[in-house]
Design an enzyme around this catalytic site. Structure first.
Site, short mmCIF file in Angstrom:
data_model
loop_
_atom_site.label_atom_id
_atom_site.label_comp_id
_atom_site.label_asym_id
_atom_site.label_seq_id
_atom_site.Cartn_x
_atom_site.Cartn_y
_atom_site.Cartn_z
N LYS A 78 4.77 0.63 -5.29
CA LYS A 78 3.54 -0.15 -5.50
C LYS A 78 2.66 0.04 -4.28
O LYS A 78 3.11 -0.04 -3.15
CB LYS A 78 3.84 -1.63 -5.69
CG LYS A 78 2.55 -2.42 -6.01
CD LYS A 78 2.79 -3.85 -6.42
CE LYS A 78 2.88 -4.78 -5.23
NZ LYS A 78 2.83 -6.20 -5.61
N GLN A 150 -3.44 -16.78 -6.88
CA GLN A 150 -1.99 -17.01 -6.91
C GLN A 150 -1.66 -18.40 -7.43
O GLN A 150 -0.62 -18.58 -8.09
CB GLN A 150 -1.40 -16.84 -5.50
CG GLN A 150 -1.65 -15.50 -4.84
CD GLN A 150 -0.95 -14.35 -5.52
OE1 GLN A 150 0.07 -14.53 -6.18
NE2 GLN A 150 -1.51 -13.16 -5.40
#
Lengths: 359, 359
Positions: A78, A150
C-alpha cells in the site's frame, strides 16, 4: 492464470460499496481481520514497518509504503499519503492511498486498487475488532475526539460490535464539529458536540473513547489526564508521525496498551511514550488468546492503532474477492512483456506482442 | 491540474517506442541521464537504496521498491521484480517493473507506467553514458558476457556513443548464445560467439567489456582474472543480490571503480568485494567533473551498475513527457475521492462524486 493486471478504480469501489452494502462491508472487514489475526504467524508473513518520505515542503506531509509478503505467496504494497492540510485547503481527504498485489513467481503486477476507501474502512474495522475484544461487554457510551473522515468509520465500526447508547464528540475545528452529526446520520444516533471545556467529562463518561485527530507534532495530548471509568477502552487512531501523540502518558500507564505493530507504535504511536516493558501484547496476540478477553473487558485498555500493513493486505484481498463475486473491475496490460523474454525490443517486429499475453 | 492518474500501458509504450524511434529513444535517455547527473545535488533529492523482499520460494527472486523524492517536488517509486528463472521456465523477462509518480502536495497518484521496457533502456543508457565518459575515445572492440535481455540494450547504448568494430559474446546457456546475433541484428554488427575457453581472450582483446549475467549468488566471478588492455572499460551490470558478483577482485583492484550508488553497490554490487577506501567516485560525480574524463579514458575503469533510483525517475519523466508530445496514454480515476473530504462514505448520496474530480 492472470490476464494482465486487475484494476479496481474509484467507480468500481463505489459500485462494490453499494452492491455489498455499507454495514455488510464493515462486518466482512472486521471478520476478515479477526480470522487473519487468529491464524497469523509472524514467521509466515513479512510485514514491514511503514517507511517513506516525510517532508515540510510544500506543506507538512508524508508518502509511505506499507509492504507485506506472505512467504511463498504474494506481496501487497500500500502506498499511502497523509497531508493534513488537504481537507481545508484542497477539498481532498487527508489520507489518500492505493494498493497493489504482486506475483512472487514472476514479479508481475496482479492488481492495483484504490485504497482510500479501504483504508478508512479497515482502520475502522481494526478498532471495531479491538473494541469487540477489549471493551466492556454491554451497551456503551462513546466519546470521539477528532471529527474528520476517520471518525465516521470508527463510529460505524463500533456500532457493528456494540450497541451505542450515547455519542459525545469534539473537534477544535468548528466546520468539522458542525457537520459530524450529518455525516453519521446513517447510524441513527444522537450526537452531542462538546467544546474544549467538556473534554474532561467526555472522557469521564465514556465506555469507549476514540481519538482520531490531525494534532500537530508536539501539540498532543488531545484529551486531559482523566482516569475515566475502570473499564474504559480507548482506540487511539490518529498517530502517524514521530512526535505526534494523542493520549496523556498517565492514561497509557493506567491501562494495558495493545499496539497493532509493536515496532511501528514505538516509532510513531502512543507507545512512543512508554518504556518497552510497559507495552502490552500486540492486538494480533490478544485475538489468538480468547481466554484473556473476559478479563481485559473489565479493565482499562488502549488500542494503539498506527495502521498495520497486514490490515491493508486483508483489505485489498477482500476487495478483490468481492469485486470478482460482483463482476466489478477490469483488466489492463501495463507491463510491456516482449514476445522474446531475452529481447526487450522484440515487439518491434511482432506488432501484437505487447497485447495481453494470455488471452 | 491533474485529471486522475496518467496511465502508460504496454501498448502505449510500444507506440511511444515506434513513434520516437529506437535510436532516438536511447539517445534521449543517455542525454537526460547526462543532464540530470550534471545538475544533481544529493541535498535536493532523496534517493533511497533499493529495498524489498528477497525469497527462495517458490523460486529465487525478489520484489523491490526504488523510491526517489525531489525535495519540494514529486516522488517516484519503481517496483521491480527480478526472477531469473522467468525466461526459461515461463517465457517472461527476468526483470519486470512498473513506475509511479506521486504528488507531494496532496498524496495523489499522478501517473503509473510500465517500467519493463524503460528499465532495459535506462540500464543500457547508464552504461552508454559511463562508456562515453570512461572508455577509450576511439572505435572499440566490445566483449559481452551474459546474453539475456540486458545485453541487447547494453550493446545498443554503447553503439550510440562509440563506433563498434568487433563484438565477441559469451553465454553459458546455448539458447541465449545462439539467438543473440538475431536479437542485435538491428545494429548491423558481426557477432562472434565464444565458449568458456574463449573468455580469457574475449577479455584480453576488448576495449569495452559488459557483464550482464544471471550468475547465482556465490558462483561468480563470470570472467577470468585477465588484466586486459590498459584502457579497458567494464560495465558490470548483473549484480542485484547480496553475494552476487561478476568480476574478479583483481580486475576491480587494477581499475578505478565507479559505483552508480555507493551504498547500494557496497550492499549488492561489485563494490561488495572492495574496502570502502578502494571505491572510486560515483558516476554522478564524474559526470560533473568533465576535466577528469580525458584521464579516465586512458585508464582501466569499471562502472558498477546496480541500477540507481534516480535513473528510474529520469526514465519515467522522460516517458511521460514524450507520451504527452505524441498524445499517448490515458487518464483513469483510481483513487476514490469523496465529495466531502471528511466523509469517506459521501459518494453514497452523490452518485457521481467518485468520477474524475476536476473535469
Amino acid at each position: 492464470m492472470t490476464v494482465g493486471t486487475r484494476l479496481l478504480r474509484a467507480d468500481d469501489m463505489v459500485a462494490l460499496f453499494r452492491e455489498v452494502g455499507r454495514d455488510a462491508l464493515m462486518d466482512l472487514m472486521i471478520e476478515e481481520l479477526r480470522r487473519t489475526f487468529r491464524d497469523h504467524r509472524h514467521e509466515d508473513v513479512e510485514a514491514r514497518t511503514r517507511d517513506g518520505f516525510q517532508y515540510t515542503k510544500p506543506d507538512l506531509g508524508l508518502l509511505e509504503w506499507m509492504p507485506t509478503h506472505e512467504i511463498g505467496g504474494p506481496v501487497v504494497v500500500k502506498m499511502v499519503g497523509y497531508h493534513p492540510t488537504n481537507p481545508v485547503q484542497r477539498g481532498l481527504p487527508s489520507v489518500i492511498a492505493t494498493s497493489s498485489l504482486w506475483d512472487t513467481t514472476t514479479g508481475e503486477l496482479l492488481a492495483i486498487a484504490d485504497a482510500t476507501l479501504l483504508t478508512a474502512v479497515r482502520t475502522g474495522a481494526a478498532s471495531g475488532l479491538a473494541t469487540d475484544v477489549l471493551a466492556v461487554d454491554a451497551p456503551v457510551e462513546v466519546g470521539v475526539v477528532g471529527l474528520g473522515a476517520q471518525a465516521v468509520t470508527q463510529l460505524h465500526a463500533i456500532s457493528r460490535v456494540r450497541e451505542i447508547t450515547r455519542v459525545r464528540a469534539h473537534d477544535d475545528a468548528p466546520e468539522a464539529a458542525e457537520t459530524f452529526a450529518d455525516r453519521i446520520a446513517f447510524l441513527g444516533l444522537d450526537v452531542e458536540i462538546v467544546g474544549t471545556g467538556g473534554l474532561r467529562s467526555l472522557v469521564a463518561e465514556s465506555d469507549v473513547l476514540v481519538t482520531c485527530t490531525s494534532v500537530d507534532i508536539g501539540a498532543g495530548p488531545v484529551v486531559p489526564a482523566e482516569p475515566g471509568r475502570p473499564w474504559l477502552h480507548v482506540n487511539a487512531v490518529g498517530a502517524d508521525f514521530a512526535g505526534k501523540i494523542e493520549l496523556p502518558r498517565e492514561m497509557l500507564e493506567r491501562a494495558t496498551v495493545f499496539p497493532d505493530s509493536r515496532p511501528q507504535c514505538i516509532a510513531e504511536g502512543e507507545c512512543q511514550q512508554l518504556a518497552p516493558e510497559a507495552i502490552g501484547p500486540e492486538l494480533v496476540e490478544v485475538i489468538k488468546a480468547e481466554a484473556d478477553h473476559r478479563r481485559y473487558r473489565d479493565e482499562r485498555t488502549v488500542f494503539d492503532s498506527t495502521g498495520w500493513a497486514v490490515e491493508d493486505d486483508v483489505a485489498l484481498r477482500l476487495a478483490l474477492r468481492l469485486a470478482e463475486q460482483h463482476d466489478l473491475g477490469s483488466s489492463i496490460q501495463i507491463e510491456c512483456v516482449p514476445s522474446d523474454p531475452r529481447d526487450p525490443y522484440s515487439f518491434a517486429s511482432t506488432p501484437d506482442a505487447a497485447a495481453p499475453r494470455r488471452p
